[in-house]
Design an enzyme around this catalytic site. Structure first.
Site, PDB file in Angstrom:
ATOM      1  CB  CYS A 104      -0.728   0.043   1.397  1.00  9.03           C
ATOM      2  SG  CYS A 104       0.078  -0.432   2.569  1.00  9.03           S
TER       3      CYS A 104
ATOM      4  CG  HIS B 298      -4.018   0.373   3.623  1.00  6.24           C
ATOM      5  ND1 HIS B 298      -3.497  -0.085   2.915  1.00  6.24           N
ATOM      6  CD2 HIS B 298      -5.744   1.488   3.678  1.00  6.24           C
ATOM      7  CE1 HIS B 298      -4.332  -0.062   2.028  1.00  6.24           C
ATOM      8  NE2 HIS B 298      -5.616   0.905   1.981  1.00  6.24           N
TER       9      HIS B 298
ATOM     10  CG  ASN C 298      -8.582   0.913  -0.030  1.00  8.99           C
ATOM     11  OD1 ASN C 298      -6.962   0.926  -0.699  1.00  8.99           O
ATOM     12  ND2 ASN C 298      -8.909   1.061   0.563  1.00  8.99           N
TER      13      ASN C 298
END
Length: 351
Positions: A123, A278, A299
């Site tokens: 990520c 994240h 995302n």
């Protein structure tokens, strides 16, 4: 005495058999995360959707069907920047003038679609590369998607541990020092359709080959650079001003169990334990009809998760730390002029 000897011999035989059985069992592979509970819980969905003050809706996302808690945690690959290094990283602020920001969504200039990081803890790399890709579109009018795989495989220990997580600000330093090639040069997915990297069960970080998969592309000529790397002050005004003037930014935040169940609305933490850190791309902000301020983010968990891959989170209260670790950089014309030989064609169109 004879009975004791028989008992002792029997006992030794049983111990030998037990050791042999243990040795045989030890040779069998242990499935990764097999014994852990699944991340998706119907009780969490019911709790969120049954609370009229939650402000968001939950669902059993197809993206994490059959995922265990351990597998979900592995996706959360943000490592906290060492405190000793924070002092050397410049912090950008924007002077408050007559301009006021009500709402802004950068979707009109976003050219990178929702991605999927697979099983890899990448990520930190996705948030950086996608933000820089959009900034090249904004500043230079370029329709380009940059390579996550280059950053993930080639940054090495400077950025962290590849699929085992990394540091967002060091990803931007990599853009300054080494640049990043285009996606068509070094794609994230391989030809077999398996998420590369991130195939079961070992989640390997790919090897850095420094070679384009397309024969007509050269690695060094495909590099795109950033002028600098900086943090943005955590005041929401500074974050809004940065996005408004320069484009999307990379943000890191703390993920809880309930976030895996997000479907729509303005997220705020309601229940569940901490899962990890994240990183995603922040693209804009706004206010709902009932007065809830939010950030809008993209995302990289596929379009099957959340609101077609996007989500909103509460703005102005540092929800889950969303406003305290924001990083970015200015795209550079380096290599662009060398490749195309036209300075005017690559002037900063956002200026």
């Amino acid at each position: 005495m004879a009975n004791f000897q028989v008992y002792l011999a029997t006992l030794l035989l049983l111990v030998s058999i037990s050791k042999f059985q243990l040795q045989v069992v030890a040779l069998e592979p242990i499935p990764h995360f097999k014994s852990e509970p699944e991340i998706l819980q119907g009780s969490i969905v019911r709790l969120i959707n049954g609370n009229p003050k939650a402000g968001w809706k939950a669902a059993m996302s197809a993206r994490f069907s059959n995922y265990t808690v351990g597998q979900f945690k592995y996706l959360l690959g943000v490592k906290p920047t060492p405190l000793r290094d924070l002092k050397s990283i410049p912090v950008r602020t924007h002077p408050k003038g007559a301009n006021t920001f009500t709402s802004s969504v950068s979707s009109t200039v976003i050219i990178v679609p929702i991605k999927d990081q697979g099983h890899c803890g990448s990520c930190w790399a996705f948030g950086a590369v996608e933000s820089l890709s959009d900034r090249f579109c904004i500043h230079f009018g370029m329709n380009i998607s940059l390579s996550v795989n280059d950053l993930l495989a080639c940054c090495g220990f400077m950025c962290g541990g590849g699929c085992d997580g990394g540091y967002p600000i060091y990803a931007w330093n990599y853009f300054v020092q080494n640049g990043v090639v285009a996606e068509e040069c070094d794609p994230y997915f391989d030809n077999s359709g398996c998420s590369h990297p991130g195939c079961e069960p070992a989640y390997p970080t790919p090897m850095c080959e420094r070679k384009c998969v397309k024969e007509n592309l050269l690695w060094t000529e495909s590099k795109h650079f950033s002028v600098n790397a900086y943090r943005i002050d955590s005041d929401p005004y500074n974050i809004m001003a940065e996005v408004y003037k320069n484009g999307p930014v990379e943000v890191s935040f703390t993920v809880y169990e309930d976030f895996a169940h997000y479907k729509s609305g303005v997220y705020k933490h309601m229940t569940g334990d901490v899962m990890g850190g994240h990183a995603v791309k922040l693209i804009g902000w706004g206010t709902t009809d009932d007065g809830n301020d939010y950030w809008l983010l993209a995302n990289q968990w596929n379009r099957s998760w959340g609101d077609d891959g996007y989500f909103m989170i509460r703005r102005g209260s540092n929800e889950c730390g969303i406003e305290e670790d924001v990083v970015a950089g200015t795209p550079s014309s380096r290599n662009l002029i060398k490749k195309f030989g036209n300075v005017d064609a690559f002037r900063d169109v956002s200026a």
